[in-house]
Design a protein around this motif. Structure first.
Motif, PDB file in Angstrom:
ATOM      1  N   HIS A   1      -7.800  -7.280   2.774  1.00 49.48           N
ATOM      2  CA  HIS A   1      -7.192  -9.173   2.795  1.00 49.48           C
ATOM      3  C   HIS A   1      -6.211  -9.644   3.590  1.00 49.48           C
ATOM      4  O   HIS A   1      -6.724  -9.170   5.084  1.00 49.48           O
ATOM      5  CB  HIS A   1      -5.876  -8.463   2.155  1.00 49.48           C
ATOM      6  N   GLY A   2      -6.193 -10.748   4.066  1.00 49.99           N
ATOM      7  CA  GLY A   2      -5.463 -11.472   4.895  1.00 49.99           C
ATOM      8  C   GLY A   2      -4.280 -11.195   4.531  1.00 49.99           C
ATOM      9  O   GLY A   2      -3.836 -10.352   3.906  1.00 49.99           O
ATOM     10  N   GLY A   3      -3.823 -12.301   4.898  1.00 49.08           N
ATOM     11  CA  GLY A   3      -1.402 -12.826   5.062  1.00 49.08           C
ATOM     12  C   GLY A   3      -1.006 -11.299   5.492  1.00 49.08           C
ATOM     13  O   GLY A   3      -1.133 -10.167   5.522  1.00 49.08           O
ATOM     14  N   SER A   4       0.386 -11.529   4.524  1.00 50.87           N
ATOM     15  CA  SER A   4       1.180 -10.266   4.941  1.00 50.87           C
ATOM     16  C   SER A   4       0.493  -9.077   4.620  1.00 50.87           C
ATOM     17  O   SER A   4       0.780  -7.626   5.074  1.00 50.87           O
ATOM     18  CB  SER A   4       2.497 -10.118   3.943  1.00 50.87           C
ATOM     19  N   THR A   5      -0.602  -8.824   3.325  1.00 48.35           N
ATOM     20  CA  THR A   5      -0.871  -8.404   2.295  1.00 48.35           C
ATOM     21  C   THR A   5      -1.508  -6.674   3.215  1.00 48.35           C
ATOM     22  O   THR A   5      -1.722  -5.602   2.436  1.00 48.35           O
ATOM     23  CB  THR A   5      -1.176  -8.002   0.883  1.00 48.35           C
ATOM     24  N   ARG A   6      -2.595  -7.957   3.952  1.00 49.01           N
ATOM     25  CA  ARG A   6      -3.279  -6.713   5.201  1.00 49.01           C
ATOM     26  C   ARG A   6      -2.697  -5.725   5.741  1.00 49.01           C
ATOM     27  O   ARG A   6      -3.150  -4.562   6.502  1.00 49.01           O
ATOM     28  CB  ARG A   6      -3.772  -7.835   6.843  1.00 49.01           C
ATOM     29  N   HIS A   7      -1.439  -5.679   5.668  1.00 52.47           N
ATOM     30  CA  HIS A   7      -0.590  -5.008   7.051  1.00 52.47           C
ATOM     31  C   HIS A   7       0.846  -4.286   5.925  1.00 52.47           C
ATOM     32  O   HIS A   7       1.480  -3.293   6.711  1.00 52.47           O
ATOM     33  CB  HIS A   7      -0.083  -5.473   7.712  1.00 52.47           C
TER      34      HIS A   7
END
Ligand code: PMP
Length: 446
Positions: free
Chosen positions: A272-278
């Motif tokens: 995923h991109g965005g905050s969910t990536r991390h």
């Protein structure tokens, strides 16, 4: 201390634990005076009320189809928006929920482009000093004033190649001296040299508003448990590009958009991109909600009123301590440097651990002693005290110890706690302690 107490100094934000009583070795009980806010601040009653109201509706985030899951997911994202507004981040910045400042800075360290040069002052907390890769890190010597910090950074960045990414990591307020660093100036020095700046706001966030846009910082990290929201969440906010290109900090469910096993028996993963990536795994929605609640409570109380009161308490504390014979208050940036409610000191002829243990056991006051996860800084600060004129009656049992005592307070601290500390230190210095304590605070066998 006998100075009258101005009603305007009353604690503006009630915290849990105000009625906790603790036993004294001298017999009886006393109301606990929590003066270690810089390590972990007590929970605001308001934060606890908000969390308690939410708990019956708690559900899994980003996973369930049911109503409570949807509610929890919405509250997580609403909490992110609250933090976003509280920090004044740029519209395309990310706001990530982490476990703490340490977690946030390690996440950022792992997301830096491979050839990034990092610049950090030796005076940082270890959480800001240690996450960066050794080979590409320049450690700057301790400055002696805010202007000296700006000059040292300017000199360090002067010859750097603009072809490589750069990152400066700096604290907003020291966890040892409480002194405020010239963050906006340092950010513009970094930017002029083509580098970015990450602000370690662990000690700043509970005491001052942070306007990412106005300060010009690129990233900011802080911990919920130091700003009255002790439910295990921290924040990293800032520029989306490096974060969006980096390998996820935690690999796992939630961070991955698509996972397939190839014909060759390897994994093909699309993140995923965005905050969910991390933020792989089940997010700490209670922690995030508590952080947002604390942001709202601080903003509603008004930082200018909080700062005014904090300054009055600081004057009372530093004035009272400085008047006690043998007490030296620690300062890196000079006596006039503004600070938050964090004060460290040493007492000539006294082991800091002995004083801290006696404050706890004999006076019911909780402070901290030691090196405060800032070993190089303590070497500079306490080393300077030892280099002062030799005292004939110095019988410091630990010789050249670099340990100090730290008292720290905040919006839930009654002024009486500050006065009690000054009186207790004075009585220890003048009348001694009842017992000899080991370094861990236990009484030594008679
Ligand atoms: N930076 C500073 C200035 C701190 O005071 C602390 C905590 N003492 C940290 C970073 C690390 O915070 P945490 O333990 O919440 O990760």
């Amino acid at each position: 201390t006998s100075a009258p107490i101005d009603p305007a100094l009353r604690a503006p934000l009630p915290v849990l634990g105000r009625d906790v009583t603790v036993p004294l070795v001298t017999g009886g009980h006393v109301t606990y005076a929590a003066l270690d806010y810089a390590a972990s601040a007590p929970a605001l009653e308001r934060v606890w009320d908000d969390v308690a109201a939410f708990l019956p509706y708690y559900g899994s985030v980003h996973r369930g189809a049911g109503y409570l899951s949807q509610l929890s997911t919405a509250l997580l994202e609403r909490s992110r928006d609250t933090v976003r507004q509280h920090l004044g981040v740029r519209p395309d910045d990310e706001v990530l929920f982490t476990r703490s400042t340490t977690d946030s800075l390690n996440l950022l360290a792992g997301a830096l482009p491979g050839d990034t040069e990092v610049y950090v002052f030796e005076t940082e907390h270890h959480a800001a000093l240690l996450p960066w890769h050794d080979g590409a890190t320049t450690v700057l010597a301790a400055p002696c004033s805010a202007q000296d910090a700006v000059d040292r950074l300017t000199a360090a960045l002067a010859g750097r190649s603009r072809g490589r990414p750069g990152l400066v990591c700096v604290t907003g307020a020291s966890n040892v001296t409480g002194e405020l660093w010239p963050v906006a100036e340092l950010a513009s020095v970094a930017h002029a040299a083509g580098a970015r700046l990450v602000l370690d706001a662990a000690q700043l966030a509970p005491h001052r508003p942070i306007d990412v846009g106005a300060l010009g910082v690129d990233y900011v990290a802080f911990s919920g448990h130091k700003m009255y929201a002790p439910f295990g969440a921290g924040v990293l906010a800032g520029r989306a590009d490096w974060l969006g290109a980096a390998r996820p900090y935690l690999a796992g469910g939630g961070a991955s958009r698509r996972v397939e096993v190839t014909a060759a028996g390897t994994l093909d993963v699309q993140w995923h991109g965005g905050s969910t990536r991390h933020e792989a795994g089940s997010p700490n929605v209670v922690g995030a909600y508590a952080v947002a609640s604390a942001c709202r409570a601080l903003a509603e109380a008004g930082f200018s009123a909080l700062v005014e009161r904090e300054d009055a308490l600081l004057r009372r504390l530093t004035g009272g301590l400085a008047a006690i014979p043998g007490v030296t208050l620690l300062s890196l940036l000079g006596d006039g440097a503004p600070r938050v409610g964090v004060v460290s000191f040493v007492i000539e002829g006294w082991r800091s651990s002995q004083v801290a243990a006696a404050l706890s056991a004999e006076h019911g006051i909780g402070v901290r002693d030691g090196l405060f996860c800032a070993h190089p800084l303590m070497r500079v600060l306490v080393g300077a005290v030892h280099q002062g004129p030799a005292s004939g009656r110095d019988s410091r049992p630990q010789g050249r110890s670099q340990h100090a005592i730290r008292a720290s307070f905040g919006a839930g601290t009654p002024v009486e706690h500050v006065d009690r500390l000054v009186d207790a230190v004075s009585s220890i210095v003048h009348e001694g302690t009842r017992h000899e304590y080991r370094n861990d605070g236990e009484r030594c066998a008679p």
